[in-house]
Design a protein around this motif. Structure first.
Motif, PDB file in Angstrom:
ATOM      1  N   THR A 164       0.829  -1.208   0.000  1.00 23.31           N
ATOM      2  CA  THR A 164       0.000   0.000   0.000  1.00 23.31           C
ATOM      3  C   THR A 164       0.863   1.257   0.000  1.00 23.31           C
ATOM      4  OG1 THR A 164      -1.702  -1.190   1.255  1.00 23.31           O
ATOM      5  CG2 THR A 164      -1.858   1.205   1.202  1.00 23.31           C
ATOM      6  N   LEU A 165       1.929   1.233   0.807  1.00 23.93           N
ATOM      7  CA  LEU A 165       2.829   2.388   0.850  1.00 23.93           C
ATOM      8  C   LEU A 165       3.489   2.621  -0.508  1.00 23.93           C
ATOM      9  CD1 LEU A 165       4.325   4.617   2.353  1.00 23.93           C
ATOM     10  CD2 LEU A 165       5.971   2.896   3.128  1.00 23.93           C
ATOM     11  N   LEU A 166       3.936   1.555  -1.145  1.00 19.94           N
ATOM     12  CA  LEU A 166       4.625   1.682  -2.430  1.00 19.94           C
ATOM     13  C   LEU A 166       3.691   2.200  -3.526  1.00 19.94           C
ATOM     14  CD1 LEU A 166       6.844  -1.536  -2.419  1.00 19.94           C
ATOM     15  CD2 LEU A 166       7.595   0.830  -2.174  1.00 19.94           C
ATOM     16  N   VAL A 167       2.504   1.615  -3.620  1.00 19.75           N
ATOM     17  CA  VAL A 167       1.604   2.043  -4.697  1.00 19.75           C
ATOM     18  C   VAL A 167       1.054   3.442  -4.418  1.00 19.75           C
ATOM     19  CG1 VAL A 167       0.975  -0.328  -5.315  1.00 19.75           C
ATOM     20  CG2 VAL A 167      -0.457   0.925  -3.703  1.00 19.75           C
ATOM     21  N   THR A 168       0.865   3.772  -3.140  1.00 22.34           N
ATOM     22  CA  THR A 168       0.400   5.124  -2.812  1.00 22.34           C
ATOM     23  C   THR A 168       1.461   6.152  -3.165  1.00 22.34           C
ATOM     24  OG1 THR A 168      -0.947   4.253  -0.992  1.00 22.34           O
ATOM     25  CG2 THR A 168      -0.506   6.610  -0.991  1.00 22.34           C
ATOM     26  N   ALA A 169       2.733   5.846  -2.810  1.00 19.88           N
ATOM     27  CA  ALA A 169       3.817   6.771  -3.129  1.00 19.88           C
ATOM     28  C   ALA A 169       3.982   6.918  -4.639  1.00 19.88           C
ATOM     29  CB  ALA A 169       5.117   6.283  -2.501  1.00 19.88           C
ATOM     30  N   ALA A 170       3.893   5.797  -5.357  1.00 19.78           N
ATOM     31  CA  ALA A 170       4.040   5.845  -6.816  1.00 19.78           C
ATOM     32  C   ALA A 170       2.898   6.620  -7.453  1.00 19.78           C
ATOM     33  CB  ALA A 170       4.102   4.429  -7.382  1.00 19.78           C
ATOM     34  N   TRP A 171       1.680   6.380  -6.968  1.00 24.86           N
ATOM     35  CA  TRP A 171       0.518   7.081  -7.521  1.00 24.86           C
ATOM     36  C   TRP A 171       0.603   8.571  -7.214  1.00 24.86           C
ATOM     37  CZ3 TRP A 171      -3.989   9.161  -4.892  1.00 24.86           C
ATOM     38  CH2 TRP A 171      -5.026   9.530  -5.774  1.00 24.86           C
ATOM     39  N   ALA A 172       1.019   8.891  -5.983  1.00 25.12           N
ATOM     40  CA  ALA A 172       1.130  10.297  -5.606  1.00 25.12           C
ATOM     41  C   ALA A 172       2.209  11.000  -6.414  1.00 25.12           C
ATOM     42  CB  ALA A 172       1.420  10.415  -4.114  1.00 25.12           C
ATOM     43  N   ALA A 173       3.339  10.284  -6.622  1.00 24.98           N
ATOM     44  CA  ALA A 173       4.425  10.889  -7.393  1.00 24.98           C
ATOM     45  C   ALA A 173       4.014  11.123  -8.840  1.00 24.98           C
ATOM     46  CB  ALA A 173       5.658   9.998  -7.334  1.00 24.98           C
ATOM     47  N   GLY A 174       3.100  10.294  -9.349  1.00 27.49           N
ATOM     48  CA  GLY A 174       2.615  10.460 -10.706  1.00 27.49           C
ATOM     49  C   GLY A 174       1.733  11.679 -10.868  1.00 27.49           C
ATOM     50  N   ARG A 175       1.158  12.105  -9.763  1.00 27.86           N
ATOM     51  CA  ARG A 175       0.416  13.368  -9.782  1.00 27.86           C
ATOM     52  C   ARG A 175       1.398  14.484  -9.500  1.00 27.86           C
ATOM     53  NH1 ARG A 175      -4.548  12.896  -5.834  1.00 27.86           N
ATOM     54  NH2 ARG A 175      -5.244  14.639  -7.096  1.00 27.86           N
ATOM     55  N   ASP A 176       1.171  15.638 -10.010  1.00 29.63           N
ATOM     56  CA  ASP A 176       2.169  16.688  -9.925  1.00 29.63           C
ATOM     57  C   ASP A 176       2.247  17.358  -8.561  1.00 29.63           C
ATOM     58  OD1 ASP A 176       2.929  16.301 -12.509  1.00 29.63           O
ATOM     59  OD2 ASP A 176       1.495  17.759 -13.322  1.00 29.63           O
ATOM     60  N   ASP A 177       1.223  17.188  -7.739  1.00 36.70           N
ATOM     61  CA  ASP A 177       1.210  18.008  -6.535  1.00 36.70           C
ATOM     62  C   ASP A 177       0.990  17.245  -5.236  1.00 36.70           C
ATOM     63  OD1 ASP A 177      -1.375  17.216  -6.882  1.00 36.70           O
ATOM     64  OD2 ASP A 177      -2.247  19.219  -6.736  1.00 36.70           O
ATOM     65  N   LEU A 178       0.928  15.901  -5.279  1.00 36.69           N
ATOM     66  CA  LEU A 178       0.697  15.132  -4.051  1.00 36.69           C
ATOM     67  C   LEU A 178      -0.496  15.691  -3.277  1.00 36.69           C
ATOM     68  CD1 LEU A 178       3.963  14.086  -2.170  1.00 36.69           C
ATOM     69  CD2 LEU A 178       2.172  12.657  -3.099  1.00 36.69           C
ATOM     70  N   GLY A 179      -1.525  16.077  -4.002  1.00 36.89           N
ATOM     71  CA  GLY A 179      -2.690  16.620  -3.333  1.00 36.89           C
ATOM     72  C   GLY A 179      -2.471  18.034  -2.840  1.00 36.89           C
ATOM     73  N   GLY A 180      -1.369  18.660  -3.246  1.00 32.58           N
ATOM     74  CA  GLY A 180      -1.113  20.036  -2.834  1.00 32.58           C
ATOM     75  C   GLY A 180      -0.634  20.195  -1.415  1.00 32.58           C
ATOM     76  N   VAL A 181      -0.244  19.087  -0.756  1.00 36.15           N
ATOM     77  CA  VAL A 181       0.122  19.178   0.656  1.00 36.15           C
ATOM     78  C   VAL A 181       1.632  19.089   0.863  1.00 36.15           C
ATOM     79  CG1 VAL A 181      -0.123  18.084   2.923  1.00 36.15           C
ATOM     80  CG2 VAL A 181      -2.092  18.243   1.388  1.00 36.15           C
ATOM     81  N   VAL A 182       2.301  18.195   0.149  1.00 34.02           N
ATOM     82  CA  VAL A 182       3.695  17.909   0.446  1.00 34.02           C
ATOM     83  C   VAL A 182       4.661  18.454  -0.593  1.00 34.02           C
ATOM     84  CG1 VAL A 182       5.381  16.059   0.777  1.00 34.02           C
ATOM     85  CG2 VAL A 182       3.108  15.863   1.784  1.00 34.02           C
ATOM     86  N   SER A 183       4.323  18.339  -1.869  1.00 33.07           N
ATOM     87  CA  SER A 183       5.310  18.600  -2.916  1.00 33.07           C
ATOM     88  C   SER A 183       5.843  20.028  -2.897  1.00 33.07           C
ATOM     89  CB  SER A 183       4.725  18.297  -4.289  1.00 33.07           C
ATOM     90  OG  SER A 183       3.639  19.162  -4.570  1.00 33.07           O
ATOM     91  N   ALA A 184       5.083  20.952  -2.366  1.00 30.74           N
ATOM     92  CA  ALA A 184       5.562  22.328  -2.315  1.00 30.74           C
ATOM     93  C   ALA A 184       6.680  22.498  -1.300  1.00 30.74           C
ATOM     94  CB  ALA A 184       4.407  23.271  -1.966  1.00 30.74           C
ATOM     95  N   TYR A 185       6.854  21.530  -0.421  1.00 30.32           N
ATOM     96  CA  TYR A 185       7.814  21.681   0.664  1.00 30.32           C
ATOM     97  C   TYR A 185       8.931  20.648   0.657  1.00 30.32           C
ATOM     98  CZ  TYR A 185       3.910  24.469   2.342  1.00 30.32           C
ATOM     99  OH  TYR A 185       2.896  25.379   2.440  1.00 30.32           O
ATOM    100  N   VAL A 186       8.785  19.555  -0.115  1.00 29.25           N
ATOM    101  CA  VAL A 186       9.763  18.472  -0.088  1.00 29.25           C
ATOM    102  C   VAL A 186      10.562  18.461  -1.379  1.00 29.25           C
ATOM    103  CG1 VAL A 186      10.089  15.968   0.105  1.00 29.25           C
ATOM    104  CG2 VAL A 186       8.292  17.105   1.422  1.00 29.25           C
ATOM    105  N   ASN A 187      11.899  18.326  -1.253  1.00 25.61           N
ATOM    106  CA  ASN A 187      12.765  18.268  -2.423  1.00 25.61           C
ATOM    107  C   ASN A 187      12.444  17.055  -3.290  1.00 25.61           C
ATOM    108  OD1 ASN A 187      14.395  20.557  -1.959  1.00 25.61           O
ATOM    109  ND2 ASN A 187      15.635  19.426  -0.465  1.00 25.61           N
ATOM    110  N   GLU A 188      12.698  17.178  -4.591  1.00 27.69           N
ATOM    111  CA  GLU A 188      12.503  16.042  -5.479  1.00 27.69           C
ATOM    112  C   GLU A 188      13.474  14.926  -5.144  1.00 27.69           C
ATOM    113  OE1 GLU A 188      12.661  17.224  -9.520  1.00 27.69           O
ATOM    114  OE2 GLU A 188      10.906  18.541  -9.382  1.00 27.69           O
ATOM    115  N   LEU A 189      14.683  15.268  -4.709  1.00 26.56           N
ATOM    116  CA  LEU A 189      15.665  14.316  -4.197  1.00 26.56           C
ATOM    117  C   LEU A 189      16.318  14.954  -2.980  1.00 26.56           C
ATOM    118  CD1 LEU A 189      17.409  13.009  -7.448  1.00 26.56           C
ATOM    119  CD2 LEU A 189      15.821  11.748  -5.967  1.00 26.56           C
ATOM    120  N   PRO A 190      16.708  14.147  -1.978  1.00 26.63           N
ATOM    121  CA  PRO A 190      17.343  14.743  -0.795  1.00 26.63           C
ATOM    122  C   PRO A 190      18.632  15.458  -1.189  1.00 26.63           C
ATOM    123  CG  PRO A 190      17.581  12.345  -0.791  1.00 26.63           C
ATOM    124  CD  PRO A 190      16.596  12.682  -1.865  1.00 26.63           C
ATOM    125  N   ASP A 191      18.810  16.665  -0.698  1.00 29.08           N
ATOM    126  CA  ASP A 191      19.982  17.460  -1.062  1.00 29.08           C
ATOM    127  C   ASP A 191      20.414  18.285   0.148  1.00 29.08           C
ATOM    128  OD1 ASP A 191      21.967  18.744  -2.481  1.00 29.08           O
ATOM    129  OD2 ASP A 191      20.595  20.304  -3.230  1.00 29.08           O
TER     130      ASP A 191
END
Length: 248
Positions: free
Chosen positions: A108-135
């Motif tokens: 469930t975690l894997l498919v949820t993460a993959a599905w969320a990553a396929g959407r551009d905004d993760l529901g508008g909650v996380v992607s605005a604050y989390v790097n695409e790769l850790p840096d």
């Protein structure tokens, strides 16, 4: 991917709802298992039953807000890692339900993460604050190495760890669970090198874990080396990794 995500999430949600009902109503199945594993009966409603219920709600909300679904699925992964640890603690090798639960939670975690990553905004909650790769990435690796080393020392607690557990009043029945928490944290941090949302969630969970550890030391009036080095320094490291490696 949408069909796979919805199917797996539906199965996991039904399983979570069933677990909530069984534990909150005191059904004989969880009662019997709790006795076999020496788990206190009062834990069936809280935290176990409540955790199932919150996870069920989190998976449903995750359909609209994927970040919540990721948190819920990750919580179930941690839950079943702890469940397997509880079985192994008493020498019980009948890991069927716990193993199946961990497999379903991980899927469930894997498919949820993959599905969320396929959407551009993760529901508008996380992607605005989390790097695409850790840096930078290397502090994540350092923290993961520390966690797996800590896990190795916790399986048969070395002297200073055993004293730490004793000083804060951690029930001895929970000692065998602690290394599995560290193993799960290591896995989450390593996965975070490729799936940053998982790494960010893991590092945030470690921040919460060490806030609780610091609080436990303060409550026990243990203001010595354990508080300063084991808990406070670890908390600072986890906060630094979360803020400087994963947040934008």
């Amino acid at each position: 991917m949408t069909t796979t995500y919805l199917t797996v999430t539906l199965i996991a949600s039904i399983a979570a709802l069933g677990g909530a009902v069984l534990n909150l109503t005191g059904h004989r199945i969880p009662v019997t298992e709790a006795r076999r594993l020496s788990v206190p009966m009062e834990w069936l409603r809280f935290p176990i039953g409540v955790s199932y219920a919150l996870g069920f709600l989190g998976l449903l909300v995750g359909v609209a807000v994927p970040a919540v679904g990721i948190v819920a699925a990750a919580g179930f992964v941690a839950f079943f890692v702890l469940a397997i640890g509880a079985h192994l603690r008493v020498g019980d090798r009948s890991l069927g339900r716990a193993g199946a639960g961990l497999a379903l939670a991980s899927a469930t975690l894997l498919v949820t993460a993959a599905w969320a990553a396929g959407r551009d905004d993760l529901g508008g909650v996380v992607s605005a604050y989390v790097n695409e790769l850790p840096d930078p990435w290397w502090p994540v690796v350092v923290l993961a190495v520390i966690q797996i080393g800590d896990a190795a020392m916790c399986f048969k607690p070395v002297g200073f760890i055993a004293r730490c557990f004793t000083d804060v009043g951690l029930p001895r029945a929970l000692w065998p669970v602690m290394p599995w928490v560290k193993v799960a944290a290591t896995a989450g941090l390593v996965a975070g090198l490729w799936v940053p949302y998982v790494g960010a969630l893991t590092s945030a969970a470690l921040v919460v874990y060490f806030v609780c550890a610091v609080s436990a030391h303060v409550r026990a009036r243990d203001f010595g080396r354990n508080l300063a080095l084991n808990a406070t320094l670890s908390l600072v490291m986890c906060v630094a990794v979360f803020v400087f490696c994963f947040l934008r």
